[in-house]
Design an enzyme around this catalytic site. Sequence first.
Site, PDB file in Angstrom:
ATOM      1  N   ASP A  40     -43.042  -7.483   1.664  1.00 53.15           N
ATOM      2  CA  ASP A  40     -43.707  -6.676   2.929  1.00 53.15           C
ATOM      3  C   ASP A  40     -44.769  -7.704   3.608  1.00 53.15           C
ATOM      4  O   ASP A  40     -44.831  -7.503   4.822  1.00 53.15           O
ATOM      5  CB  ASP A  40     -44.693  -5.603   1.899  1.00 53.15           C
ATOM      6  N   SER A  85      -4.405   3.812  12.508  1.00 56.71           N
ATOM      7  CA  SER A  85      -4.306   4.199  11.185  1.00 56.71           C
ATOM      8  C   SER A  85      -3.007   3.707  10.686  1.00 56.71           C
ATOM      9  O   SER A  85      -2.202   3.400  11.417  1.00 56.71           O
ATOM     10  CB  SER A  85      -4.520   5.705  10.886  1.00 56.71           C
ATOM     11  N   LEU A  86      -2.786   3.314   9.294  1.00 60.31           N
ATOM     12  CA  LEU A  86      -1.440   2.883   9.080  1.00 60.31           C
ATOM     13  C   LEU A  86      -0.650   3.813   8.376  1.00 60.31           C
ATOM     14  O   LEU A  86      -0.965   4.642   7.596  1.00 60.31           O
ATOM     15  CB  LEU A  86      -1.787   1.685   8.149  1.00 60.31           C
ATOM     16  N   LYS A 119      -6.679  -3.790   0.835  1.00 62.47           N
ATOM     17  CA  LYS A 119      -6.895  -2.630   1.381  1.00 62.47           C
ATOM     18  C   LYS A 119      -8.101  -2.015   0.806  1.00 62.47           C
ATOM     19  O   LYS A 119      -8.095  -1.416  -0.161  1.00 62.47           O
ATOM     20  CB  LYS A 119      -5.567  -1.605   1.467  1.00 62.47           C
ATOM     21  N   GLU A 177     -14.781  -1.823   7.416  1.00 58.32           N
ATOM     22  CA  GLU A 177     -14.672  -1.018   6.368  1.00 58.32           C
ATOM     23  C   GLU A 177     -16.012  -1.227   5.798  1.00 58.32           C
ATOM     24  O   GLU A 177     -16.304  -2.225   5.253  1.00 58.32           O
ATOM     25  CB  GLU A 177     -13.736  -0.931   5.385  1.00 58.32           C
ATOM     26  N   LYS A 294       0.324  -7.550   7.582  1.00 56.64           N
ATOM     27  CA  LYS A 294       0.256  -7.598   8.811  1.00 56.64           C
ATOM     28  C   LYS A 294       1.122  -8.454   9.489  1.00 56.64           C
ATOM     29  O   LYS A 294       1.178  -9.770   9.022  1.00 56.64           O
ATOM     30  CB  LYS A 294      -1.157  -7.731   9.381  1.00 56.64           C
ATOM     31  N   LYS A 319       0.872   0.632  -0.810  1.00 60.39           N
ATOM     32  CA  LYS A 319      -0.157   1.337  -1.639  1.00 60.39           C
ATOM     33  C   LYS A 319       0.308   1.144  -2.910  1.00 60.39           C
ATOM     34  O   LYS A 319       1.738   0.877  -3.502  1.00 60.39           O
ATOM     35  CB  LYS A 319      -0.066   2.797  -1.355  1.00 60.39           C
TER      36      LYS A 319
HETATM   37  S1  IVH Z   1      -5.911  -2.666   9.449  1.00 59.67           S
HETATM   38  C1  IVH Z   1      -7.164  -1.520  13.563  1.00 59.67           C
HETATM   39  N1  IVH Z   1      -6.698  -3.873   7.411  1.00 59.67           N
HETATM   40  O1  IVH Z   1      -7.115   1.385   5.790  1.00 59.67           O
HETATM   41  C2  IVH Z   1      -7.218  -1.473  12.087  1.00 59.67           C
HETATM   42  N2  IVH Z   1      -7.133  -1.488   7.745  1.00 59.67           N
HETATM   43  O2  IVH Z   1      -4.928   3.175   6.373  1.00 59.67           O
HETATM   44  C3  IVH Z   1      -5.978  -0.811  11.583  1.00 59.67           C
HETATM   45  N3  IVH Z   1      -8.212  -0.479   5.780  1.00 59.67           N
HETATM   46  O3  IVH Z   1      -8.129   2.590   9.082  1.00 59.67           O
HETATM   47  C4  IVH Z   1      -5.663  -1.099  10.084  1.00 59.67           C
HETATM   48  N4  IVH Z   1      -8.704  -2.544   4.826  1.00 59.67           N
HETATM   49  O4  IVH Z   1      -9.874   1.732   7.680  1.00 59.67           O
HETATM   50  C5  IVH Z   1      -6.666  -2.785   8.203  1.00 59.67           C
HETATM   51  N5  IVH Z   1      -7.636  -5.129   5.650  1.00 59.67           N
HETATM   52  C6  IVH Z   1      -7.483  -4.196   6.302  1.00 59.67           C
HETATM   53  C7  IVH Z   1      -8.077  -2.828   5.822  1.00 59.67           C
HETATM   54  C8  IVH Z   1      -7.892  -1.702   6.465  1.00 59.67           C
HETATM   55  C9  IVH Z   1      -8.904  -1.210   4.620  1.00 59.67           C
HETATM   56  C10 IVH Z   1      -8.261   0.720   6.258  1.00 59.67           C
HETATM   57  C11 IVH Z   1      -8.761   1.024   7.588  1.00 59.67           C
HETATM   58  C12 IVH Z   1      -7.758   1.819   8.096  1.00 59.67           C
HETATM   59  C13 IVH Z   1      -6.872   2.447   7.196  1.00 59.67           C
HETATM   60  C14 IVH Z   1      -5.310   2.516   7.216  1.00 59.67           C
END
Ligand code: IVH
Length: 672
Positions: A40, A85-86, A119, A177, A294, A319
């Site tokens: 502080d 989203s994926l 993930k 995230e 990816k 998953k």
């Molecule tokens: S890429 C534009 N990479 O999982 C980004 N997503 O089921 C698209 N997530 O919406 C996703 N870790 O919130 C990406 N290494 C990672 C991730 C990740 C967690 C989440 C994210 C996304 C969701 C998709």
Amino acid sequence: MTRPSATTAQRAAELRTALDRASYEYYVLDAPKLADAEYDRAFRELQELEAKYPALTIPNSPTQRVGAVPALALVKVEHHVPMLSLDNAFDAEELSAWEEKNARLNADVRRSGYTTEMKIDGAAINLLYERGRFVRGATRGNGRIGEDVTQNLKTVHELPLMLKGKGHPARMEIRGEVYISHAAFVKINQERARDGEPTLATPRNSAAGALRQLDPEITRKRRLRLFAFHVEVIEGKLPAERQWEVLDLLESWGFQVAPHRQEHKDLAAVQAAIPGYEALIKALEFDADGVVVKVDPLRLQEDLGVVSERIPRWGIARKFAPEVARTKLIRIGLNVGRTGAVTPFAELEPVEVGGVTVSSATLHNEDQISQKDIREGDEVEVMRAGEVIPQVLGPTPEARDRRGRGAAWTPPERCPACGTPLHRPEDEAIRYCENGGCPGRVLEGIVHYAGRDAMDIRGLGYERVRLLLQQGLIKDVADLYLLKAEQLESLEGFAAQSAKQLVAAIDATRARPLSTFLFAIGIRHVGKNNAQLLARHFPSLERIGKATVDEIEAVPGVGGAIAQAVFDFFENQGSQDLIARLKRAGIDPTEADAVVVDGPLSGKNYVLTGTLPTLSRKEAGQLIEKAGGRVTGSVTKATDVVVAGDDSGSKLDKAKGLGIEIIDEGELLRRV
Ligand code: IVH
């Protein structure tokens, strides 16, 4: 303005470094070294220096992470680029099928390499940076529109207020995230228990909740952390050619990137790495529910495009197998939903599944219960897969063979909330309470209307709706708009401030679009997606209220049952009265995002026929409409283009006969 001397500037720099280090030790390492009083004192000294010499205040200063006053409500903001989203792959075959599909579009994916990342299971966020400076942060919301949580995000120690390094595009959105570490989660719950507050269910829920707090000081206490994984450039250029380099760049700019990322030369190598990842997650200090795979080259990512509006082809979530646990089914309870659907659910002896304690689970519907022969008192298997509601898979084999088992379950004849005899439509496995005034339905209906995905009235949950109903202050959603702060103030659980906030939150719903309203008002079968399709075609309440079943059914993606339900709803006297009262209260929503007229396919009539290689009918229809085209069901002289897939039948012949242009999916994608 007095300029600071060199020694003063140096002192400020020292203080900033010391404070940053202390925060890191406190929030990230969870091992504070600097005493609070010391912190502080240093903080105040820095504040005083900055006040005296404003030139010393840099955006990255720890003083810039505090001081925001609590907000009255969160403000909605539109993402520059929608948040993606994926798709999921639950096993090796699904992952291979993903590559197969991509390879049909571009065979390079087989040898261009992949990046894999943990993930993280937290809350998705979008961070806007302009010239290296953090200007706005938002929750995902519906992917297109989220909520502004900038002040809360500023309290996240791992979020760079000013980027380090070089090569930042002038404007970009960084996707990541926020999450809460296991250790911090335990600590937060200990503190909450001590203060007599209810404990939080999962780190993921707590992270999402912390992000949406109105008071940034509460967010700070949750010690949120952040991983970044993606960049959307709005202006400028990204000096990276591969996802792997994007992650390196993010690190060089000062972000944390999830550990354990890997590069692979092909999909076989990815498959081989999955078990290792799965073994790792148990040891991580944060929740992860899979691996994101990816396509590595960014050019190839772009080339592959999207499966549908929000799902890219370049990435997929592999998953991990969901966890299954055994426990006792104490009782089969009944829920009355807002549409009158009476659904059974399982009351369970609490059991841990995938790190979460589960005490109730879905049983789907009565047919499932009888097919699986699930009985009260049975030992059952319960599964939880990621974010979905836990479900009862069925009795264990031992339970099924046990002698002296409980009686087979019989579905209810009457509504558990109001006693009205239930009605089961022929083609459904669900019984409905048809009494519009059923207290169970009314309660659920109002809670749904106020829900986050619906009209989003913060501070109006079960407890308060129940109270307002009991007090006779409301009997339906139209009454909400007549509430006055003075009426609420004296009620249990309200104070002057919270009463005002609730009235303001209700008032704020006047700005919601028709699509949101159509979902919120609770028409049978109308979910968010259908509500959007409908609102784009009938952009006012007046228009949709006058539409015939045929007109509604003509909306691509809207089926017959839905069309009938929508029509019935607007035909119903009770709904008409409700809408009239809402209109009198000033609620008459419209849709700004109606069918685009200005696009590459403007003014063209399209017909879809056969099975397209990658797009569903619905997805193709939506793409065409977004590009300004119209989709109709049958080929006529007015048809401009027919998109034909495999097994196209009479429509294709007719189009040929009429000399209409015929294209395939690839061509359609090029045009839109
Ligand atoms: S890429 C534009 N990479 O999982 C980004 N997503 O089921 C698209 N997530 O919406 C996703 N870790 O919130 C990406 N290494 C990672 C991730 C990740 C967690 C989440 C994210 C996304 C969701 C998709």
